[in-house]
Design a protein around this motif. Structure first.
Motif, PDB file in Angstrom:
ATOM      1  N   ALA A  65     -20.978  13.937   4.463  1.00  0.00           N
ATOM      2  CA  ALA A  65     -20.873  14.026   5.926  1.00  0.00           C
ATOM      3  C   ALA A  65     -20.614  12.674   6.593  1.00  0.00           C
ATOM      4  N   LEU A  66     -20.685  11.599   5.838  1.00  0.00           N
ATOM      5  CA  LEU A  66     -20.334  10.291   6.416  1.00  0.00           C
ATOM      6  C   LEU A  66     -18.842  10.233   6.722  1.00  0.00           C
ATOM      7  N   LEU A  67     -18.055  10.999   5.971  1.00  0.00           N
ATOM      8  CA  LEU A  67     -16.592  11.025   6.154  1.00  0.00           C
ATOM      9  C   LEU A  67     -16.226  11.794   7.425  1.00  0.00           C
ATOM     10  N   PRO A  68     -15.025  11.562   7.978  1.00  0.00           N
ATOM     11  CA  PRO A  68     -14.528  12.434   9.049  1.00  0.00           C
ATOM     12  C   PRO A  68     -14.562  13.897   8.572  1.00  0.00           C
ATOM     13  N   LYS A  69     -14.763  14.820   9.507  1.00  0.00           N
ATOM     14  CA  LYS A  69     -15.037  16.222   9.186  1.00  0.00           C
ATOM     15  C   LYS A  69     -14.071  16.838   8.158  1.00  0.00           C
ATOM     16  N   ASP A  70     -12.773  16.655   8.326  1.00  0.00           N
ATOM     17  CA  ASP A  70     -11.804  17.267   7.401  1.00  0.00           C
ATOM     18  C   ASP A  70     -11.984  16.729   5.985  1.00  0.00           C
ATOM     19  N   GLN A  71     -12.199  15.427   5.883  1.00  0.00           N
ATOM     20  CA  GLN A  71     -12.374  14.829   4.560  1.00  0.00           C
ATOM     21  C   GLN A  71     -13.731  15.198   3.960  1.00  0.00           C
ATOM     22  N   ALA A  72     -14.739  15.300   4.815  1.00  0.00           N
ATOM     23  CA  ALA A  72     -16.079  15.679   4.351  1.00  0.00           C
ATOM     24  C   ALA A  72     -16.047  17.068   3.731  1.00  0.00           C
ATOM     25  N   GLU A  73     -15.383  18.000   4.409  1.00  0.00           N
ATOM     26  CA  GLU A  73     -15.308  19.380   3.897  1.00  0.00           C
ATOM     27  C   GLU A  73     -14.530  19.437   2.588  1.00  0.00           C
ATOM     28  N   HIS A  74     -13.466  18.685   2.520  1.00  0.00           N
ATOM     29  CA  HIS A  74     -12.655  18.645   1.301  1.00  0.00           C
ATOM     30  C   HIS A  74     -13.479  18.089   0.119  1.00  0.00           C
ATOM     31  N   ALA A  75     -14.155  16.972   0.341  1.00  0.00           N
ATOM     32  CA  ALA A  75     -14.921  16.330  -0.727  1.00  0.00           C
ATOM     33  C   ALA A  75     -16.083  17.212  -1.175  1.00  0.00           C
ATOM     34  N   ARG A  76     -16.802  17.775  -0.213  1.00  0.00           N
ATOM     35  CA  ARG A  76     -17.925  18.631  -0.569  1.00  0.00           C
ATOM     36  C   ARG A  76     -17.446  19.883  -1.303  1.00  0.00           C
ATOM     37  N   GLY A  77     -16.323  20.411  -0.870  1.00  0.00           N
ATOM     38  CA  GLY A  77     -15.744  21.568  -1.547  1.00  0.00           C
ATOM     39  C   GLY A  77     -15.423  21.264  -3.002  1.00  0.00           C
ATOM     40  N   LEU A  78     -14.872  20.089  -3.257  1.00  0.00           N
ATOM     41  CA  LEU A  78     -14.551  19.695  -4.635  1.00  0.00           C
ATOM     42  C   LEU A  78     -15.820  19.564  -5.474  1.00  0.00           C
ATOM     43  N   TRP A  79     -16.857  18.981  -4.878  1.00  0.00           N
ATOM     44  CA  TRP A  79     -18.119  18.825  -5.604  1.00  0.00           C
ATOM     45  C   TRP A  79     -18.714  20.194  -5.941  1.00  0.00           C
ATOM     46  N   GLU A  80     -18.704  21.110  -4.972  1.00  0.00           N
ATOM     47  CA  GLU A  80     -19.257  22.453  -5.215  1.00  0.00           C
ATOM     48  C   GLU A  80     -18.453  23.193  -6.278  1.00  0.00           C
ATOM     49  N   GLU A  81     -17.150  23.027  -6.229  1.00  0.00           N
ATOM     50  CA  GLU A  81     -16.281  23.630  -7.244  1.00  0.00           C
ATOM     51  C   GLU A  81     -16.624  23.087  -8.634  1.00  0.00           C
ATOM     52  N   PHE A  82     -16.810  21.776  -8.715  1.00  0.00           N
ATOM     53  CA  PHE A  82     -17.179  21.135  -9.982  1.00  0.00           C
ATOM     54  C   PHE A  82     -18.476  21.721 -10.520  1.00  0.00           C
ATOM     55  N   GLU A  83     -19.485  21.818  -9.667  1.00  0.00           N
ATOM     56  CA  GLU A  83     -20.787  22.307 -10.103  1.00  0.00           C
ATOM     57  C   GLU A  83     -20.728  23.784 -10.492  1.00  0.00           C
ATOM     58  N   ALA A  84     -19.921  24.575  -9.764  1.00  0.00           N
ATOM     59  CA  ALA A  84     -19.861  26.025 -10.021  1.00  0.00           C
ATOM     60  C   ALA A  84     -18.955  26.359 -11.202  1.00  0.00           C
ATOM     61  N   ARG A  85     -18.090  25.450 -11.571  1.00  0.00           N
ATOM     62  CA  ARG A  85     -17.155  25.668 -12.697  1.00  0.00           C
ATOM     63  C   ARG A  85     -16.394  26.995 -12.574  1.00  0.00           C
ATOM     64  N   THR A  86     -15.887  27.242 -11.398  1.00  0.00           N
ATOM     65  CA  THR A  86     -15.186  28.504 -11.132  1.00  0.00           C
ATOM     66  C   THR A  86     -13.672  28.390 -11.289  1.00  0.00           C
ATOM     67  N   THR A  87     -13.159  27.190 -11.524  1.00  0.00           N
ATOM     68  CA  THR A  87     -11.711  26.989 -11.669  1.00  0.00           C
ATOM     69  C   THR A  87     -11.423  26.239 -12.978  1.00  0.00           C
ATOM     70  N   PRO A  88     -10.187  26.333 -13.492  1.00  0.00           N
ATOM     71  CA  PRO A  88      -9.832  25.571 -14.700  1.00  0.00           C
ATOM     72  C   PRO A  88     -10.039  24.074 -14.484  1.00  0.00           C
ATOM     73  N   GLU A  89      -9.768  23.587 -13.264  1.00  0.00           N
ATOM     74  CA  GLU A  89      -9.933  22.166 -12.954  1.00  0.00           C
ATOM     75  C   GLU A  89     -11.403  21.759 -13.097  1.00  0.00           C
ATOM     76  N   ALA A  90     -12.291  22.558 -12.521  1.00  0.00           N
ATOM     77  CA  ALA A  90     -13.717  22.235 -12.588  1.00  0.00           C
ATOM     78  C   ALA A  90     -14.215  22.302 -14.030  1.00  0.00           C
ATOM     79  N   ARG A  91     -13.748  23.315 -14.786  1.00  0.00           N
ATOM     80  CA  ARG A  91     -14.211  23.446 -16.175  1.00  0.00           C
ATOM     81  C   ARG A  91     -13.691  22.295 -17.038  1.00  0.00           C
ATOM     82  N   PHE A  92     -12.466  21.852 -16.782  1.00  0.00           N
ATOM     83  CA  PHE A  92     -11.939  20.725 -17.566  1.00  0.00           C
ATOM     84  C   PHE A  92     -12.665  19.433 -17.182  1.00  0.00           C
ATOM     85  N   ALA A  93     -12.908  19.245 -15.889  1.00  0.00           N
ATOM     86  CA  ALA A  93     -13.652  18.049 -15.431  1.00  0.00           C
ATOM     87  C   ALA A  93     -15.032  18.020 -16.075  1.00  0.00           C
TER      88      ALA A  93
END
Ligand SMILES: [Ca+2]
Lengths: 200, 200
Positions: free
Chosen positions: A109-137
């Motif tokens: 949330a320190l980032l501007p709103k659009d970037q904050a949502e994007h970054a947090r979304g990527l982190w949640e995706e990584f933790e949930a391992r719901t995409t090939p990208e997250a599973r490979f990471a």
């Protein structure tokens, strides 16, 4: 003051970049490959981001490696507040999600709103391992300390009396992200058991 | 042995990934933002790769940020053999190109041929600053220690008696990569002179 620039936006971005410098002071359990000292989260993030590129051909076809790299650059930032949770510490693991979610609330949330949502979304995706990208990471993130431990005659596996069964759970995560790297990790763990690095 | 895989290729890739771990032991002159210790090249590479993404909107239109990030992840690997060259050390700078070229010959060549050529090409592009991607990558690489020094009451500028004129040469490189970040860096340096962090 810089002409023609949204000054508040630039200031928020700078504040985020300065704040995440603290990741360099968060120590992980594993050591460097040469065993000389514990690894910190920032240098680990660099290493896995680079490794994801080197091993890109072992990701399932169509995996967006740029997205994998972006995820890996961001994936540990929550540990600035939540600390490193050793993957074999079952007690700490119970509170990990709550601690890391609160950290994400503050840090991204320190980032501007659009970037904050994007970054947090990527982190949640990584933790949930719901995409090939997250599973490979996640596969690369799990493989890296195995390589370091194997090169250090067992490293933290020995120090913390980790069993082969415990490591095989992590190997399964490598295999989920990449069949080839999963097969390699399995061979590595079998070898480590043979050498007595892991309790069978 | 892993079925269906070019084993020699995978081994070369693993060897490269393990070898570049040494970047974590190469110390730069500047410190962390909190001044607690010197920064190493691996954590620096993580920080600038992430910063390139955060500041992406200040790159000239059409700049490929994924390529910038890839360049920044690779840009300091030559320092495993060549060591860090302080940007204000004019004597060392004279031998820098030769030392770093020899390092590139050894280090990138650990990779399979196609990947070695790609990585070395990116490093040469970064050093030559012939593309918008290279110029933006260099801008971020130069801006990062300015932020750290500014936050440390002058940091290595004071320790090594760096003058405003010397830093302004580096600011010019920031401006070449990004007009906005260049203007910001100029304002930062003017402020640093006002605070007495830099010899005028
Ligand atoms: Ca450098």
């Amino acid at each position: 003051h810089v002409a023609g620039v949204d000054h508040e936006r630039l200031t928020d971005q700078l504040r985020f970049v300065l704040e995440v410098d603290k990741l360099k002071r968060i120590l992980r359990r594993n050591t460097l490959v040469d065993g000389s000292r514990r690894e910190n989260d920032a240098e680990h993030s660099w290493h896995v981001a680079l490794a994801a590129r080197v091993f890109a051909e072992y990701a399932p076809k169509g995996t967006d490696i740029d997205r994998v790299v972006e995820m890996l650059l961001l994936h540990d930032i929550v540990e600035i507040d939540a600390g490193d949770t050793f993957v074999y510490d079952t007690e700490l693991a119970q509170t990990q999600f709550k601690r890391e979610s609160e950290a994400a609330d503050r840090l991204y949330a320190l980032l501007p709103k659009d970037q904050a949502e994007h970054a947090r979304g990527l982190w949640e995706e990584f933790e949930a391992r719901t995409t090939p990208e997250a599973r490979f990471a996640k596969a690369i993130d799990r493989l890296a300390p195995m390589l370091a431990n194997w090169h250090n005659e067992g490293g933290t596996w020995v120090t913390h009396r980790v069993s082969a069964a415990q490591v095989r759970e992590k190997v399964a995560m490598v295999a989920e992200g990449s069949a080839t790297l999963g097969a390699y990790a399995t061979a590595l763990i079998n070898d480590a058991v043979g050498r007595g690095y892991l309790a069978p």
